[in-house]
Design a protein around this motif. Structure first.
Motif, mmCIF file in Angstrom:
data_model
loop_
_atom_site.group_PDB
_atom_site.id
_atom_site.type_symbol
_atom_site.label_atom_id
_atom_site.label_comp_id
_atom_site.label_asym_id
_atom_site.label_seq_id
_atom_site.Cartn_x
_atom_site.Cartn_y
_atom_site.Cartn_z
ATOM 1 N N ASP A 190 44.492 43.487 33.462
ATOM 2 C CA ASP A 190 45.559 44.416 33.838
ATOM 3 C C ASP A 190 45.014 45.822 33.620
ATOM 4 O OD1 ASP A 190 48.057 45.881 33.899
ATOM 5 O OD2 ASP A 190 48.180 45.618 31.723
ATOM 6 N N HIS A 230 45.815 44.242 39.151
ATOM 7 C CA HIS A 230 45.679 42.978 38.429
ATOM 8 C C HIS A 230 44.497 42.238 39.046
ATOM 9 C CE1 HIS A 230 49.359 43.539 36.199
ATOM 10 N NE2 HIS A 230 49.941 43.900 37.320
ATOM 11 N N SER A 261 44.284 48.512 29.859
ATOM 12 C CA SER A 261 45.623 47.924 29.822
ATOM 13 C C SER A 261 46.617 48.879 30.456
ATOM 14 C CB SER A 261 46.045 47.591 28.388
ATOM 15 O OG SER A 261 47.309 46.956 28.392
ATOM 16 N N GLU A 263 49.717 47.848 31.687
ATOM 17 C CA GLU A 263 51.099 47.452 31.425
ATOM 18 C C GLU A 263 51.284 46.642 30.146
ATOM 19 O OE1 GLU A 263 53.060 46.884 35.805
ATOM 20 O OE2 GLU A 263 51.746 45.275 35.130
ATOM 21 N N HIS A 264 50.342 45.825 29.783
ATOM 22 C CA HIS A 264 50.602 44.752 28.833
ATOM 23 C C HIS A 264 50.132 45.006 27.408
ATOM 24 C CE1 HIS A 264 50.618 42.120 32.682
ATOM 25 N NE2 HIS A 264 51.804 42.645 32.454
#
Length: 307
Positions: A190, A230, A261, A263-264
Motif C-alpha cells: 500500500d 496497491h 504506507s 492508508e494502512h
C-alpha cells in the motif's frame, strides 16, 4: 482522507489525563493542532475515546464510467480533464493495470466483462450528486472530449445502479482475486507516490522482481486520483524468498520518493522500513513525543518504532 474529516477528538493519555478536544467547528487556528498528533499514531500516544466527524449527506445519484486507455500518460491526462469537466462531482478515479483487470474478470466467479481484456490500462470513474440528468450529461461530455482527443480507446457508461455496482465489483474484488492464488506466495503493498512517477515505478518493480524469480509478476491498481497504489507481488515458485521481495519493493518505493504506507499504517510488520519514508530527524521527533506522552511505554509498545 479520514483525518481531514475529523473536527475534534477526546483522548486519554498514558497517565490518565483526559484531553477534551471534542470541538465541532472547522476553523481553529489556536496553536498546535493536537488532534493530528493522535490521528494515525496507532495508539502509541493515547487512546481516542470520542470523535466529532465532519459528514455530508449521501448523494442520491452515483454514475460510473469504465474506460480503456493505451498508456499511463493518457490515464494522467484523462484525470486532468475529468477534474475540469466534473469538478465536485468526481468522487472516484481508480486505475487498473491490465493484469489486474484481466485476471479479475477471468478468475473471480460471477464477474461481468464490460470491456475486452487486452487493453493496457483501465479507469473506473465515478460521478456523484443529486441531479441524475446533469451528471449523465457531464459524463457524456467528458467521454466525447476524451474520445475526440484520442485519450481513451473504449468506454462504457452505467445505465442503472446494478450496472454501476457490477463495474465497481471489478475494482473491489481484490480479496477474491487474491484467494485464487497461493497465500504464501503473494505480498500486498500500500504505497503512495506522485502520479507522474507511477508508470515508471510499476515498470521498475515488474523488472526487478524478475531478477529474484523470473516467473514472478506484479498486479497493480489503485486510487490514482489521490496518488495511492496497491500492488501485489506474486511469486508462486519462490515462497521462501518473501522477505527478499518485501525489501525490494519497499526500497524501490523509497527510491521513487514514495510512502511505504498510504492508508494502512506501520504497525510491527512495516516497522523495519519506516526509515525509507521518514528521515532520522523525523523518527527522533516521533520518539521524543512518545517519551513525553508515554514515559513508561505502556501504550502499544513496539508499534511504528522501538524506543
Amino acid at each position: 482522507m479520514a483525518r481531514d474529516l475529523i473536527l475534534g477528538i477526546e483522548v486519554v493519555t498514558a497517565d490518565g489525563t483526559v484531553l477534551h478536544g471534542l470541538r465541532k467547528y472547522l476553523k481553529n487556528n489556536t496553536g498546535i493542532d493536537l488532534k493530528q498528533l493522535f490521528i494515525g499514531s496507532e495508539g502509541i500516544l493515547g487512546v481516542i475515546t470520542r470523535a466529532a466527524l465532519r459528514i455530508f449527506p449521501a448523494p442520491t445519484e452515483r454514475q460510473v464510467m469504465l474506460c480503456a486507455l493505451h498508456s499511463f500518460a493518457q490515464v494522467s491526462s484523462f484525470l486532468d480533464i475529468a477534474r475540469q469537466h466534473l469538478d465536485g462531482e468526481l468522487t472516484a478515479f481508480e486505475a487498473m493495470w491490465n493484469d489486474y483487470y484481466r485476471l479479475t474478470v477471468e478468475r473471480v466467479n460471477g464477474m461481468i466483462r464490460p470491456l475486452p481484456t487486452h487493453y493496457p490500462f483501465y479507469v473506473l470513474l465515478e460521478a456523484s450528486g443529486n441531479d441524475a440528468e446533469r451528471i449523465h450529461a457531464d459524463l457524456e461530455e467528458l467521454l466525447e472530449t476524451a474520445l475526440g482527443e484520442d485519450m481513451i480507446l473504449d468506454a462504457t457508461l452505467s445505465t442503472s445502479k446494478a450496472s454501476a455496482a457490477a463495474m465497481w465489483r471489478i475494482r473491489d474484488s481484490t480479496l477474491e482475486l487474491g484467494r485464487t492464488f497461493p497465500y504464501v506466495s503473494r505480498i500486498g503493498f500500500d504505497v503512495s507516490l506522485p502520479i507522474d512517477r507511477m508508470d515508471e515505478y510499476e515498470k521498475a518493480v515488474g523488472l526487478r522482481i524478475k531478477a529474484i524469480d523470473s516467473r514472478a509478476f506484479a498486479i497493480v491498481f489503485g486510487h490514482a486520483g489521490d496518488g495511492n497504489l496497491h500492488l501485489e507481488v506474486h511469486h508462486e515458485h519462490t515462497p521462501e524468498r518473501r522477505e527478499e521481495f518485501e525489501k525490494l519493493v519497499y526500497h524501490i518505493t523509497g527510491d521513487f520518493g514514495g510512502s511505504i504506507s498510504a492508508e494502512h499504517g506501520i504497525g510491527i510488520l512495516k516497522r523495519p522500513y519506516l526509515k525509507i519514508s521518514r528521515t532520522p530527524d523525523e523518527i527522533d521527533m516521533m520518539r521524543a513525543l512518545k517519551r513525553t506522552l508515554d514515559p513508561k511505554n505502556i501504550l502499544n509498545p513496539g508499534r511504528i518504532f522501538k524506543l
